[in-house]
Write a protein that holds these residues in place. Sequence first.
Motif, PDB file in Angstrom:
ATOM      1  N   SER A   1       7.878  -5.171  14.223  1.00  0.00           N
ATOM      2  CA  SER A   1       6.532  -5.572  14.622  1.00  0.00           C
ATOM      3  C   SER A   1       5.672  -5.736  13.369  1.00  0.00           C
ATOM      4  CB  SER A   1       5.916  -4.517  15.548  1.00  0.00           C
ATOM      5  OG  SER A   1       5.895  -3.247  14.916  1.00  0.00           O
ATOM      6  N   VAL A   2       4.587  -6.491  13.514  1.00  0.00           N
ATOM      7  CA  VAL A   2       3.704  -6.781  12.381  1.00  0.00           C
ATOM      8  C   VAL A   2       2.256  -6.578  12.793  1.00  0.00           C
ATOM      9  CG1 VAL A   2       2.941  -8.528  10.714  1.00  0.00           C
ATOM     10  CG2 VAL A   2       5.314  -8.543  11.528  1.00  0.00           C
ATOM     11  N   THR A   3       1.483  -5.921  11.946  1.00  0.00           N
ATOM     12  CA  THR A   3       0.035  -5.888  12.096  1.00  0.00           C
ATOM     13  C   THR A   3      -0.549  -6.725  10.968  1.00  0.00           C
ATOM     14  OG1 THR A   3       0.030  -3.674  13.080  1.00  0.00           O
ATOM     15  CG2 THR A   3      -2.045  -4.461  12.161  1.00  0.00           C
ATOM     16  N   TYR A   4      -1.306  -7.741  11.339  1.00  0.00           N
ATOM     17  CA  TYR A   4      -1.926  -8.639  10.370  1.00  0.00           C
ATOM     18  C   TYR A   4      -3.232  -8.022   9.886  1.00  0.00           C
ATOM     19  CZ  TYR A   4       1.451 -12.213  11.669  1.00  0.00           C
ATOM     20  OH  TYR A   4       2.618 -12.903  11.873  1.00  0.00           O
ATOM     21  N   LYS A   5      -3.378  -7.882   8.564  1.00  0.00           N
ATOM     22  CA  LYS A   5      -4.533  -7.200   7.985  1.00  0.00           C
ATOM     23  C   LYS A   5      -5.191  -8.058   6.896  1.00  0.00           C
ATOM     24  CE  LYS A   5      -3.134  -2.512   9.099  1.00  0.00           C
ATOM     25  NZ  LYS A   5      -3.153  -1.106   8.638  1.00  0.00           N
ATOM     26  N   PRO A   6      -5.992  -9.040   7.326  1.00  0.00           N
ATOM     27  CA  PRO A   6      -6.701  -9.854   6.337  1.00  0.00           C
ATOM     28  C   PRO A   6      -7.722  -9.011   5.582  1.00  0.00           C
ATOM     29  CG  PRO A   6      -7.531 -10.310   8.547  1.00  0.00           C
ATOM     30  CD  PRO A   6      -6.332  -9.419   8.709  1.00  0.00           C
ATOM     31  N   LEU A   7      -7.904  -9.339   4.295  1.00  0.00           N
ATOM     32  CA  LEU A   7      -8.830  -8.563   3.474  1.00  0.00           C
ATOM     33  C   LEU A   7      -9.471  -9.429   2.403  1.00  0.00           C
ATOM     34  CD1 LEU A   7      -6.946  -8.311   0.801  1.00  0.00           C
ATOM     35  CD2 LEU A   7      -6.093  -6.252   1.864  1.00  0.00           C
ATOM     36  N   ASP A   8     -10.457  -8.846   1.734  1.00  0.00           N
ATOM     37  CA  ASP A   8     -11.157  -9.494   0.623  1.00  0.00           C
ATOM     38  C   ASP A   8     -10.335  -9.286  -0.639  1.00  0.00           C
ATOM     39  OD1 ASP A   8     -12.800 -10.159  -1.528  1.00  0.00           O
ATOM     40  OD2 ASP A   8     -14.611  -9.322  -0.603  1.00  0.00           O
ATOM     41  N   ILE A   9      -9.618 -10.323  -1.071  1.00  0.00           N
ATOM     42  CA  ILE A   9      -8.693 -10.184  -2.187  1.00  0.00           C
ATOM     43  C   ILE A   9      -9.417  -9.904  -3.497  1.00  0.00           C
ATOM     44  CG2 ILE A   9      -8.611 -12.673  -2.642  1.00  0.00           C
ATOM     45  CD1 ILE A   9      -5.715 -10.115  -3.019  1.00  0.00           C
ATOM     46  N   MET A  10     -10.603 -10.466  -3.692  1.00  0.00           N
ATOM     47  CA  MET A  10     -11.336 -10.208  -4.932  1.00  0.00           C
ATOM     48  C   MET A  10     -11.757  -8.745  -5.013  1.00  0.00           C
ATOM     49  SD  MET A  10     -10.972 -13.058  -6.345  1.00  0.00           S
ATOM     50  CE  MET A  10     -10.690 -14.772  -5.951  1.00  0.00           C
ATOM     51  N   ALA A  11     -12.150  -8.178  -3.886  1.00  0.00           N
ATOM     52  CA  ALA A  11     -12.497  -6.755  -3.859  1.00  0.00           C
ATOM     53  C   ALA A  11     -11.255  -5.899  -4.104  1.00  0.00           C
ATOM     54  CB  ALA A  11     -13.140  -6.389  -2.525  1.00  0.00           C
ATOM     55  N   LEU A  12     -10.107  -6.335  -3.570  1.00  0.00           N
ATOM     56  CA  LEU A  12      -8.873  -5.590  -3.798  1.00  0.00           C
ATOM     57  C   LEU A  12      -8.507  -5.604  -5.278  1.00  0.00           C
ATOM     58  CD1 LEU A  12      -6.494  -4.009  -2.536  1.00  0.00           C
ATOM     59  CD2 LEU A  12      -5.290  -6.196  -2.353  1.00  0.00           C
ATOM     60  N   PHE A  13      -8.653  -6.758  -5.929  1.00  0.00           N
ATOM     61  CA  PHE A  13      -8.381  -6.826  -7.362  1.00  0.00           C
ATOM     62  C   PHE A  13      -9.241  -5.810  -8.124  1.00  0.00           C
ATOM     63  CE2 PHE A  13      -7.080 -11.599  -7.197  1.00  0.00           C
ATOM     64  CZ  PHE A  13      -5.774 -11.241  -6.933  1.00  0.00           C
TER      65      PHE A  13
ATOM     66  N   GLY B   1      -1.267   1.402  -1.154  1.00  0.00           N
ATOM     67  CA  GLY B   1      -0.620   0.935  -2.379  1.00  0.00           C
ATOM     68  C   GLY B   1      -0.545  -0.557  -2.567  1.00  0.00           C
ATOM     69  N   ALA B   2      -1.235  -1.329  -1.733  1.00  0.00           N
ATOM     70  CA  ALA B   2      -1.254  -2.783  -1.913  1.00  0.00           C
ATOM     71  C   ALA B   2      -2.231  -3.143  -3.027  1.00  0.00           C
ATOM     72  CB  ALA B   2      -1.663  -3.468  -0.610  1.00  0.00           C
ATOM     73  N   PHE B   3      -1.890  -4.162  -3.802  1.00  0.00           N
ATOM     74  CA  PHE B   3      -2.770  -4.562  -4.908  1.00  0.00           C
ATOM     75  C   PHE B   3      -2.841  -6.073  -5.082  1.00  0.00           C
ATOM     76  CE2 PHE B   3       1.395  -3.125  -6.427  1.00  0.00           C
ATOM     77  CZ  PHE B   3       1.907  -4.303  -6.963  1.00  0.00           C
ATOM     78  N   GLY B   4      -2.235  -6.810  -4.190  1.00  0.00           N
ATOM     79  CA  GLY B   4      -2.274  -8.266  -4.245  1.00  0.00           C
ATOM     80  C   GLY B   4      -2.019  -8.832  -2.867  1.00  0.00           C
ATOM     81  N   ALA B   5      -1.885 -10.152  -2.796  1.00  0.00           N
ATOM     82  CA  ALA B   5      -1.630 -10.799  -1.517  1.00  0.00           C
ATOM     83  C   ALA B   5      -0.722 -12.005  -1.727  1.00  0.00           C
ATOM     84  CB  ALA B   5      -2.947 -11.246  -0.881  1.00  0.00           C
ATOM     85  N   PRO B   6       0.236 -12.154  -0.810  1.00  0.00           N
ATOM     86  CA  PRO B   6       0.526 -11.305   0.340  1.00  0.00           C
ATOM     87  C   PRO B   6       1.269 -10.038  -0.065  1.00  0.00           C
ATOM     88  CG  PRO B   6       2.081 -13.130   0.239  1.00  0.00           C
ATOM     89  CD  PRO B   6       1.093 -13.361  -0.861  1.00  0.00           C
TER      90      PRO B   6
END
Length: 199
Positions: free
Chosen positions: A32-44, A167-172
């Motif tokens: 199964s997958v949960t889709y989690k869109p986010l603000d990539i610039m804020a993540l950076f 622990g995510a730091f980029g996308a996807p």
Amino acid sequence: MAHIDYFFSTISPFTYLTGTALAEIAERNGASVTYKPLDIMALFSRTGGTPPKDRHPSRQAYRLQDMERRARRLDKPLNLKPAHWPTNSAPSSYAIIAAQNAGGGDLAGLVHAFGRAVWAEERDIAADDVVRDCLTSAGFDAGLADSGLLEGADTYATNLESAVKEGAFGAPFYIVDSGQCFWGQDRLEDLDLHLAGKL
């Protein structure tokens, strides 16, 4: 059943190049997958990354070469310098969150529609008519663009916090409940092998 948290940005070229492959991999492996869109610039900024425009020229040049090679391998059209990039990713992200909550359509197709709009169709995914069109094309009610905006904003912010914590730091970025993390469209094959118990 394995579960994948899928952290992504609707303005990321590599999210676009992922296409619907993640959904196909998940289905093939019973995950199964949960889709989690986010603000990539804020993540950076939270995880030590650098926005593309602020990277050293050699890194910027390599990124464009890599994008072009990936697109050719996947036979996907790609404008390396789209007219509406970067743009506000919040409206498209809120729509994905609302669609995931509502169900009934093709969520992977919706995510891909937003990416295709930016990187292949020269459309601004911050525009209301584009958001509505992408929802409709993926089998969702266009009215979802106007519903659950407060919940969408809350979830969008929570997704960023979850990404940092997990622990995510980029996308996807794909995080399996086994604890294994996979970063980038070019790691989908590894994710597939992991879910199949081969890696």
